[in-house]
Design an enzyme around this catalytic site. Structure first.
Site, PDB file in Angstrom:
ATOM      1  N   GLU A  55       0.862  -1.040  -0.096  1.00  0.00           N
ATOM      2  CA  GLU A  55       0.069  -0.133  -0.081  1.00  0.00           C
ATOM      3  C   GLU A  55       0.820   1.266   0.011  1.00  0.00           C
ATOM      4  O   GLU A  55       0.718   2.207  -0.622  1.00  0.00           O
ATOM      5  CB  GLU A  55      -0.961  -0.016   1.221  1.00  0.00           C
ATOM      6  CG  GLU A  55      -2.116  -0.811   1.058  1.00  0.00           C
ATOM      7  CD  GLU A  55      -3.176  -0.566   1.968  1.00  0.00           C
ATOM      8  OE1 GLU A  55      -3.426   0.615   2.400  1.00  0.00           O
ATOM      9  OE2 GLU A  55      -4.009  -1.476   2.646  1.00  0.00           O
ATOM     10  N   SER A  90       5.133 -19.942  -2.150  1.00  0.00           N
ATOM     11  CA  SER A  90       5.093 -21.532  -2.076  1.00  0.00           C
ATOM     12  C   SER A  90       4.574 -22.066  -3.248  1.00  0.00           C
ATOM     13  O   SER A  90       3.940 -21.483  -4.219  1.00  0.00           O
ATOM     14  CB  SER A  90       4.089 -22.105  -0.944  1.00  0.00           C
ATOM     15  OG  SER A  90       4.337 -21.522   0.372  1.00  0.00           O
ATOM     16  N   ASP A 129      -5.475  -9.900   0.286  1.00  0.00           N
ATOM     17  CA  ASP A 129      -5.072  -8.368   0.929  1.00  0.00           C
ATOM     18  C   ASP A 129      -5.917  -8.263   2.447  1.00  0.00           C
ATOM     19  O   ASP A 129      -6.976  -8.111   2.256  1.00  0.00           O
ATOM     20  CB  ASP A 129      -5.589  -7.276   0.060  1.00  0.00           C
ATOM     21  CG  ASP A 129      -5.427  -6.007   0.406  1.00  0.00           C
ATOM     22  OD1 ASP A 129      -4.824  -5.734   1.515  1.00  0.00           O
ATOM     23  OD2 ASP A 129      -5.808  -4.872  -0.215  1.00  0.00           O
ATOM     24  N   ASP A 163      -5.411  -3.086   6.051  1.00  0.00           N
ATOM     25  CA  ASP A 163      -5.642  -1.734   5.321  1.00  0.00           C
ATOM     26  C   ASP A 163      -4.915  -0.826   6.357  1.00  0.00           C
ATOM     27  O   ASP A 163      -4.874  -0.926   7.529  1.00  0.00           O
ATOM     28  CB  ASP A 163      -7.077  -1.577   5.160  1.00  0.00           C
ATOM     29  CG  ASP A 163      -7.861  -1.874   4.116  1.00  0.00           C
ATOM     30  OD1 ASP A 163      -7.026  -2.409   3.378  1.00  0.00           O
ATOM     31  OD2 ASP A 163      -9.184  -1.710   3.818  1.00  0.00           O
TER      32      ASP A 163
END
Length: 825
Positions: A195, A266, A338, A341
């Site tokens: 971000e 991975s 995600d 925030d």
């Protein structure tokens, strides 16, 4: 003169004797902590005898009359072999490293206290289901039994590091294990850095199309377009920001905060019976984390009442995170979700202890915490929280460079949950008997989010597990950049239902796989993430899977160890298309001849990042230099933070997608440079770099000489002399974008060190379960004097494995010792 000589000889002889005696004493004290595996020990906390049989690779096979007794044995075994590592993990998440290391680790402790993960772990103990709580308590008792034994029998304080850093060791508790799980989530999460990076680039580049070039969306159906960061903030009148003073990360090997590009990764893939040569399912998994000595992974077999479970554990956790039972195999990959925030919280100009909310000004929740520091006065830190989450310092990940004046940055993150049932998910997975029960167990996962790959005797499945934040469709930045914390539309509305997470069971193709690649085209807010972890390895995996009608254990091993770079094979024809065979032959010894020789070698190369070949080094230096030259003039110092090549960006530029070839023009010059010119200049600069370090004989270069797996001891790895004893360095094949991934450091004097990759590999064959295999990258022991400190490392480097068998007779036949724990004080 003879008199002086005699005395000098005596003094020198005395010093040698003292040095030898000192070394002998140090060895004796260090050797006291070497565990004895062949013994009987009375302990409290078990209902019946527990046997820990160690096979010839030092893998413990643990047998007990009840499941809690078996978890007790695992705790004891972990503490026998990895006590120092466990102590360091616990102190890291508690924010208490400075009690040992002084002011050196104070920046880490300050950040960890602000995250407050340990308190959230303590609160989460009561959230676990009864079976998990019993496992946690029994595991803790096993660790503490080893601590009691060390104290009672003076066993060298349990680890040689404890002689150098002698501090009291508190008893282990269930909260410690939950906290270490949260620490793993921190080490794998790149959302915060992503971000801030996007916001900084957005502020530096006036053209939003160029932001989309350098930070491209994963190829595929476009998800959405975003405003730039300046637009988001200018709507509130914010135009001034601080300049960067470095990346704001603690520069210490003990830091758990991942550098950009080195978060979790991975590979995991599975084959259904119709795609298996033997008619049974297959599953392979190799989780990627930062390398360290010893490895974070520890192999173990637990004989639970319903059957054996074997695979990879992490010391401190009573779990087999990747492995198999007699019913089910499971593997994990990072989903890239995600789950964090960043919020810009406005301070009340009249009362700075308040911040703005949708309902007006509100005081921060605060708490003071004291950090004790070795050889220094303690530091008192005031922690602050908003409704969104903890407030972080502006220097961290360069947050201050995107924080308007009169604001502070706070985060909301799934791992901050104080009702975290992730440990229960892991325990329940070990008891699952089929893929549907495995999927159901994943419902309890909170953080980190993972992709779960499953295989039972007849079925295969894929499921994204972990809490998915329910963002508002009107969210200002859709979670891609920091947003204003007081706007209701930017706040989370809880989590989406677990049933909405991506899921595939028994696909028609009979093959499932994930390399951290994109798994859904769902539009925001159901898109999982904008920043998928892989756009390259998936192509090579797909080719290998499609090249055979049916697969075997060995073909899965071949795919796990594959070192051919799809990236090199796709980019080199683009960047060198007008350079090959261009111009007259140049005289030997000239830069032009060196360039022609390099291009000829690369033209004949198949993209195999083999440790014995020179081409991977030439390619890696060229492509890294090229990206830096493309972005340096536009981004300035921000370019330093792009430490790893983004192949999608390079491809966009050289294919001129949406006018991206403008990156080839150097904005500070009057002429308009072409991409061919920049490619040639970058190759010349790369060859000059190589010549200054390794000479001009390109054929003598070896990728493995610079691409060494840097499995260093995080505490003693930089200490002269000792570092040669505790660090494990191995020449390795692979690279940033190969299936056998060896992610490079990207910075510093050794940018191509292999610092992040598959510390564990496992391949599980349900047609013949005891033919399954696994390996870790170092050895089982964390004791540098143990022969098991690095004995598996050479096998790992050569691409070899050891048997993953639940055959008790086989384990006993090759045993290096059997520890019998019996009830009693």
């Amino acid at each position: 003169m003879r008199f002086v000589f005699r005395w000098l000889l005596r003094i020198a002889g005395t010093m040698v004797i003292i040095a030898v005696l000192g070394a002998g004493l140090a060895y004796f004290l260090a050797a006291r902590s070497l565990p004895t595996y062949d013994k009987t020990l009375r302990v409290s906390g078990i209902s019946a005898p527990v046997d820990i049989v160690r096979d010839n690779a030092d893998v413990p096979h643990i047998f007990g009359a009840s499941d809690p007794d078996v978890f007790f044995g695992l705790g004891y075994a972990h503490a026998q072999d990895r006590l120092w590592q466990m102590i360091m993990l616990r102190r890291t998440v508690e924010g208490r490293l400075s009690e040992i290391f002084g002011t050196r680790t104070l920046p880490i402790d300050k950040l960890m206290r602000r995250y407050d993960l340990y308190k959230a772990a303590q609160a989460s103990v009561s959230a676990q289901d009864p079976r998990t709580l019993a496992a946690l308590k029994a595991y803790s008792a096993g660790v503490n039994a080893r601590l009691d034994e060390i104290n009672k029998d003076s066993l060298g304080r349990g680890a040689p590091e404890m002689f150098l850093f002698n501090v009291p060791v508190a008893p282990w508790t269930p909260a410690d294990s939950i906290a270490i799980g949260k620490l793993m989530a921190l080490e794998m999460d790149g959302s915060l850095a992503s971000e801030v990076e996007r916001a900084r680039v957005s502020l530096a580049l006036p053209d939003q199309k160029m932001v989309d070039d350098i930070l491209p969306q994963t190829p595929g159906a476009p998800l959405t377009a975003l405003p730039d960061y300046a637009q988001l903030m200018q709507a509130q009148g914010f135009t001034q920001y601080a300049s960067a003073q470095g990346d704001g990360l603690p520069a210490d090997p003990l830091s758990p905060f991942p550098a950009p590009g080195l978060e979790g990764a991975s590979n995991a893939f599975a084959a259904a019976p119709q795609r298996s040569a033997t008619g049974g399912t297959l599953l392979a998994n190799d989780p990627h984390l930062g390398f360290t000595a010893p490895s974070i992974w520890y192999l173990a077999r637990l004989q639970l009442q319903q059957g054996g479970v074997i695979g990879a554990t992490i010391p401190g956790l009573p779990l087999v995170l990747s492995g198999r039972s007699q019913f089910l195999g499971w593997g994990l990959t990072s989903s890239g979700l995600d789950d964090l925030d960043v919020y810009m919280e406005e301070l009340n100009p009249d009362h700075p202890q308040e911040y703005r909310t949708p309902d007006g000004w509100k005081p921060f929740v605060t708490r003071k915490t004291i950090i004790s520091i070795k050889d220094a006065a303690p530091v008192t830190l005031t922690l602050r929280w908003t409704d969104n989450g903890p407030v972080l310092p502006g220097s961290f990940y360069n947050l201050d460079t995107v924080t308007p004046p009169g604001h502070v940055a706070a985060i909301n993150w799934t791992a901050l949950s104080d009702h975290d049932t992730t440990l229960s998910a892991g325990v329940e997975l070990m008891y699952a008997k089929n893929v549907q029960q495995g999927i159901e167990a994943g419902k309890l996962q909170i953080a980190p989010s993972q992709n779960l790959m499953l295989a039972d005797a007849t079925s295969i499945a894929f499921k994204t597990i972990g809490a998915v934040p329910a963002r508002n469709p009107a969210h200002d930045s859709q979670g891609r950049m920091p947003t204003l914390g007081w706007k209701p539309e930017n706040r989370w509305n809880g989590y989406f239902p677990y049933a909405d997470n991506p899921e595939i069971v028994n696909p028609e193709s009979g093959i499932l796989g994930n390399t951290n690649n994109k798994v859904t085209d769902a539009p925001f807010p159901h898109n999982i993430t904008f920043d998928w972890g892989d756009t390259q390895r998936i192509h090579r995996w797909q080719k290998l899977m499609e090249s055979r009608k049916v697969h075997t254990r060995d073909s899965f091993i071949e795919a796990q160890l594959d070192t051919v770079s799809f990236t090199a094979r796709s980019l080199l024809p683009l960047i060198g298309r007008n350079l090959w065979y261009n111009g007259d032959p140049a005289p030997k010894g000239t830069p032009e001849r060196m360039r022609q020789d390099a291009l000829k070698m690369l033209a004949d190369w198949n993209g195999d990042m083999n440790e014995h070949m020179p081409e991977p080094l030439i390619y890696a230096v060229w492509i890294s230099t090229l990206q830096d030259r493309l972005i340096r003039d536009e981004l300035g110092p921000i370019a330093d933070e792009f430490t790893h090549v983004d192949p999608v960006f390079i491809e966009r530029v050289f294919r001129n997608i949406d006018g991206a070839s403008k990156w080839c023009d150097v904005v500070q010059t009057e002429t308009v440079e072409t991409c061919d010119q920049i490619a040639q200049q970058s190759l010349d600069a790369a060859l000059l770099w190589i010549k200054e370090r390794y000479g001009d004989n390109l054929e003598s270069l070896r990728w493995g000489d610079v691409h060494q797996a840097a499995q260093d001891h995080p505490v003693l790895g930089e200490v002269p002399i000792l570092k040669y004893l505790v660090n494990i360095r191995q020449r390795t094949s692979g690279g940033d974008n190969t299936l056998n991934r060896g992610a490079t450091k990207g910075t510093g004097p050794d940018p191509f060190l292999d610092v992040h990759g598959a510390g564990y590999r496992g391949v599980y064959d349900f047609a013949d379960p005891d033919s399954s295999v696994f390996i870790i990258s170092t050895g089982q022991s964390g004791h540098p004097l143990s022969r098991h400190y690095d004995d598996l490392g050479e096998l790992w480097r050569r691409g070899e494995y050891i048997p993953m068998s639940l055959d008790t007779a086989l384990a006993r036949a090759a045993s290096v010792g059997e520890t019998k724990l019996v009830p009693g004080n």
